[in-house]
Design a protein around this motif. Structure first.
Motif, PDB file in Angstrom:
ATOM      1  N   ARG A  36      -8.743   1.701  -0.746  1.00 42.85           N
ATOM      2  CA  ARG A  36      -9.537   1.566   0.481  1.00 42.85           C
ATOM      3  C   ARG A  36      -9.878   0.112   0.784  1.00 42.85           C
ATOM      4  N   GLU A  37      -9.817  -0.743  -0.220  1.00 41.59           N
ATOM      5  CA  GLU A  37     -10.135  -2.152  -0.024  1.00 41.59           C
ATOM      6  C   GLU A  37      -8.938  -2.960   0.484  1.00 41.59           C
TER       7      GLU A  37
ATOM      8  N   TYR B 129      -8.384  -5.828  -6.159  1.00 39.11           N
ATOM      9  CA  TYR B 129      -9.120  -4.677  -5.638  1.00 39.11           C
ATOM     10  C   TYR B 129      -9.252  -3.611  -6.723  1.00 39.11           C
TER      11      TYR B 129
ATOM     12  N   TRP C  96      -2.243  -6.034  -6.203  1.00 37.42           N
ATOM     13  CA  TRP C  96      -3.508  -5.584  -5.620  1.00 37.42           C
ATOM     14  C   TRP C  96      -4.531  -5.244  -6.698  1.00 37.42           C
TER      15      TRP C  96
ATOM     16  N   THR D 125      -6.313  -4.451   2.916  1.00 33.58           N
ATOM     17  CA  THR D 125      -6.360  -4.722   4.353  1.00 33.58           C
ATOM     18  C   THR D 125      -4.976  -4.592   4.973  1.00 33.58           C
ATOM     19  N   ARG D 126      -4.971  -4.619   6.294  1.00 33.83           N
ATOM     20  CA  ARG D 126      -3.709  -4.566   7.026  1.00 33.83           C
ATOM     21  C   ARG D 126      -2.849  -5.790   6.723  1.00 33.83           C
ATOM     22  N   GLN D 127      -3.514  -6.941   6.558  1.00 35.93           N
ATOM     23  CA  GLN D 127      -2.788  -8.164   6.258  1.00 35.93           C
ATOM     24  C   GLN D 127      -2.120  -8.091   4.887  1.00 35.93           C
ATOM     25  N   ASP D 128      -2.783  -7.447   3.916  1.00 36.93           N
ATOM     26  CA  ASP D 128      -2.170  -7.282   2.592  1.00 36.93           C
ATOM     27  C   ASP D 128      -0.891  -6.455   2.684  1.00 36.93           C
TER      28      ASP D 128
END
Length: 298
Positions: free
Chosen positions: A276-277, A272, A268, A279-282
């Motif tokens: 906070r950046e 990022y 990540w 996502t749910r998919q990550d």
């Protein structure tokens, strides 16, 4: 031995009555079975050992017909010395010298900048100054701590050597840092922690070591972006120390959690700057990439 006995002869005399020895004809404590003193029995035992095989002692006792002789001035006890005073009492050790008063100066020279000192270059013949008040006080403190903590005389001697190294040339107001103390004492095989204890007792020690948790977090979060690192470090410290609404976890639990998510954090960090950046998919992708127990822990 006129008036003096070793521990063996003293014990032998306490356990047996005084009578005439069959071997040396002296009035000394003798055993009840054969009537020989301890020294005659010792001579018989030496004869058995010289023969090279085990045997009963009685035949060798019969061969003892002479007295045990001593070399001059070798019959003194271990703490030998000429007896002085009434009834052979020894003079008591003189009391230790009084502790020198702590001189409080009216001013202290403030350092312009701080340079680390290298005590590894210390040479006792050239650099030792045993008259420094702080060194005198530290050596007395080390002896007192050694008596209180049960240090051996070798440890006390090593601590004394270490204090001479670090306090020769000492200036008022300069703390002795652990980073300066450790290399100089370790290379000489001197005790670091006991020396630091004496210095800390006098208020001269400064422990500048980084906490183990900080070093561990630094290793695990190396390469993680600063924004993510800040949040993860706060989370890990909450696991270790607890928070307003959570109890502290075991250290092994925090280690396991951080080890499991370290690869994901590094991935990540390449995309990022903050959590906070993410996502749910990550999160789902990171979870699905794990297998077995690693998947259960995530």
């Amino acid at each position: 031995m006129p008036g003096r006995y070793c521990s063996g002869c003293y014990t032998y005399g306490q356990q047996h009555a005084v009578a005439e020895c069959v071997g040396c004809r002296r009035q000394v404590p003798v055993d009840d079975k054969y009537g020989y003193c301890r020294l005659c029995r010792a001579r018989a035992s030496w004869a058995i050992k010289a023969g090279g095989k085990a045997s009963v002692i009685e035949p060798y006792l019969r061969q003892v017909t002479c007295r045990q002789l001593f070399f001059a001035n070798l019959q003194r006890p271990k703490n030998g010395g000429s007896p002085v005073g009434k009834a052979g009492r020894r003079v008591l050790k003189p009391p230790p010298p009084p502790e020198p008063p702590h001189v409080i100066t009216g001013w202290v020279q403030l350092p312009l900048f701080t340079l680390p000192r290298d005590f590894r270059r210390f040479d006792r013949e050239r650099h030792a100054d045993l008259a420094i008040p702080w060194l005198v006080r530290a050596r007395q403190t080390a002896r007192a701590l050694g008596e209180a903590r049960g240090w051996s005389r070798w440890i006390v001697s090593d601590v004394d050597r270490a204090l001479v190294i670090v306090l020769s040339g000492y200036r008022e107001g300069e703390p002795i840092r652990y980073s300066e103390l450790f290399p100089a004492l370790r290379v000489r095989g001197l005790p670091v922690m006991r020396t630091a204890e004496v210095l800390d007792h006098l208020g001269l020690f400064s422990d500048d070591r980084a906490p183990a948790v900080d070093r561990w977090l630094g290793r695990k979060l190396r390469g993680v972006s600063p924004g993510i690192r800040r949040d993860v470090e706060a989370w890990a410290r909450t696991l270790l120390d607890g928070g307003p609404r959570s109890e502290p976890r075991a250290r092994q639990t925090a280690w396991t959690y951080l080890n499991e998510i370290q690869p994901v954090l590094l991935e990540w960090s390449g995309r990022y700057d903050h959590l906070r950046e993410v996502t749910r998919q990550d999160i789902a992708t990171g979870r699905d990439a794990a297998t077995g127990k690693q998947r259960e822990s995530r």
